[in-house]
Scaffold this active site. Structure first.
Site, PDB file in Angstrom:
ATOM      1  N   GLU A  68      27.993 -26.392 -33.994  1.00 34.66           N
ATOM      2  CA  GLU A  68      28.446 -27.339 -35.013  1.00 34.66           C
ATOM      3  C   GLU A  68      29.879 -27.794 -34.756  1.00 34.66           C
ATOM      4  O   GLU A  68      30.214 -28.969 -34.943  1.00 34.66           O
ATOM      5  CB  GLU A  68      28.360 -26.698 -36.403  1.00 34.66           C
ATOM      6  CG  GLU A  68      26.948 -26.300 -36.816  1.00 34.66           C
ATOM      7  CD  GLU A  68      26.626 -24.857 -36.507  1.00 34.66           C
ATOM      8  OE1 GLU A  68      26.007 -24.195 -37.352  1.00 34.66           O
ATOM      9  OE2 GLU A  68      26.994 -24.391 -35.400  1.00 34.66           O
TER      10      GLU A  68
ATOM     11  N   MET B 196       0.092  -0.025  -3.403  1.00 31.25           N
ATOM     12  CA  MET B 196      -0.790   0.913  -2.720  1.00 31.25           C
ATOM     13  C   MET B 196      -0.534   2.312  -3.295  1.00 31.25           C
ATOM     14  O   MET B 196       0.488   2.563  -3.938  1.00 31.25           O
ATOM     15  CB  MET B 196      -0.533   0.899  -1.213  1.00 31.25           C
ATOM     16  CG  MET B 196      -0.724  -0.481  -0.577  1.00 31.25           C
ATOM     17  SD  MET B 196      -2.328  -1.266  -0.932  1.00 31.25           S
ATOM     18  CE  MET B 196      -3.456  -0.145  -0.098  1.00 31.25           C
TER      19      MET B 196
END
Length: 388
Positions: A55, A166
């Site tokens: 603002e 893996m």
């Protein structure tokens, strides 16, 4: 209630608020557009904590023309003195006649007080325009204000058959460069990256942002300069203080916080000397050998962490999911098959019946190079304070 023009100007304000996505934390991302006689006379965004709010930037641009104008703000203007003066005072002093906000301040201690102060000064207000969009932009800030814990995003990568690595732990690289670049942006908008000590030992990761600031289009600060990107805090769950003092992440820029239930003073001192802060928590009531994850998130919220980005193995990810602490899952899926000698996404050992499954709602699916990114939120969770 709201006109097409109102929607247009608030959309512009939301676009401005996006400028603070990587820089405004721990404050919310806010944008402001000031309009008079259907003409934009001021625009602003909140870029950095401690600097003027959206603002104030917009009012400075509007100048004396702000008298009698309408301000479109994505978040209720603040009414309290923090590092900067309250924005309500600036709006009142400038002579703004009408304020339209997307949403109220989520802080229950102040929610509605900003709008009330504007009303008391003779300024008409409306709230709720594009509220969902504004809430989406500030999910972390809202979560911290309303639930006293940060927004938790779990990032995972898997093959087409659901493998994350893996069985040996090898996982580099499941996905391609486009997906990995996207992960860097997720890290950059988070104040903390959470992992477990097992990941630190197995992978020795950096858990930092490796992006050029030009890739993020960062805003200038009050000195009209682009600040270096702030590295997220690296947070490690380590019940036995097994994190090696030689870990790569301890030697990099930024802070490392280790949460543990161990009071082993020699290990605490060694990790402190290596550059980490060790936070000792009381063991959980039901799982005395594990670090209580809800207590970790409470601590992070108290340290003004809005968004936590999780990069961890199946055990920590599964524990967070089972405890109802996951707000979003970002899953990258690669177009290859790794077979059955692999590791899964989530470790949920107590789930062995179909009725125990955790449902998720798919929010978005998109291609990233040769991979796919799936965004989802859990819909069956145990949390008492949910953003879903």
């Amino acid at each position: 209630m709201f006109t097409p023009q109102d929607h247009h100007y608030m959309s512009l304000a939301l676009r401005l608020a996006e400028q603070g996505r990587y820089t405004a934390h721990p404050n919310p991302r806010v944008g402001c557009v000031i309009v008079k006689n259907q003409k934009i006379i001021g625009e602003g965004a909140h870029h950095y904590a401690g600097e003027p709010h959206a603002e104030v930037h917009a009012l400075a641009q509007a100048g004396k023309l702000a008298q009698g104008a309408t301000a479109y703000v994505t978040l209720e203007p603040c009414s309290h003195q923090g590092k900067t003066p309250p924005c309500t005072s600036s709006l009142i002093a400038a002579g703004i006649s009408h304020v339209i906000t997307a949403m109220q301040d989520p802080n229950p201690l102040v929610s509605g007080s900003g709008l009330k102060r504007l009303n008391n000064a003779g300024i008409t207000t409306q709230c709720g325009l594009l509220e969902v969009e504004a809430q989406q932009l500030n999910r972390g800030f809202i979560k911290r204000m309303q639930c006293k814990r940060p927004f938790v995003r779990v990032k995972l990568a898997m093959s087409l058959d659901g493998a994350t690595a893996m069985q040996s732990g090898e996982s580099m690289w499941i996905t391609g460069s486009a997906a990995r670049q996207d992960v860097q942006k997720l890290r950059a908008q988070s104040e903390a990256i959470l992992t477990a000590t097992g990941t630190v030992i197995d992978d020795n990761p950096s858990l930092n942002i490796r992006l050029n600031v030009d890739d993020l289009n960062l805003p200038n600060d009050s000195q009209n300069k682009v600040r270096p990107l702030q590295q997220p805090k690296r947070v490690i769950i380590d019940s036995k203080l097994s994190t090696p003092t030689t870990a790569k992440l301890l030697k990099l820029e930024g802070e490392t916080w280790i949460f543990t239930i161990s009071n082993h003073q020699d290990k605490i001192k060694a990790l402190h000397n290596a550059g980490a802060e060790v936070i000792v928590l009381k063991p959980g009531e039901h799982e005395p050998n594990k670090v209580p994850l809800d207590a970790v998130l409470l601590q992070l919220a108290q340290r003004e962490i809005n968004e936590v980005h999780v990069e961890a193995g199946a055990t920590l990810c599964g524990a967070l999911l089972y405890a109802g602490l996951v707000d979003e899952i970002i899953l990258y899926m690669a177009a290859h098959i790794m077979g059955n000698n692999t590791r899964a996404l989530f470790n949920l050992p107590k789930h062995n019946k179909m009725h125990q499954r955790i449902e998720v709602k798919i929010q978005d699916i998109r291609a990233l190079g040769d991979d796919w990114r799936i965004s989802a939120v859990p819909t069956t969770i145990n949390s008492n304070c949910s953003s879903h």
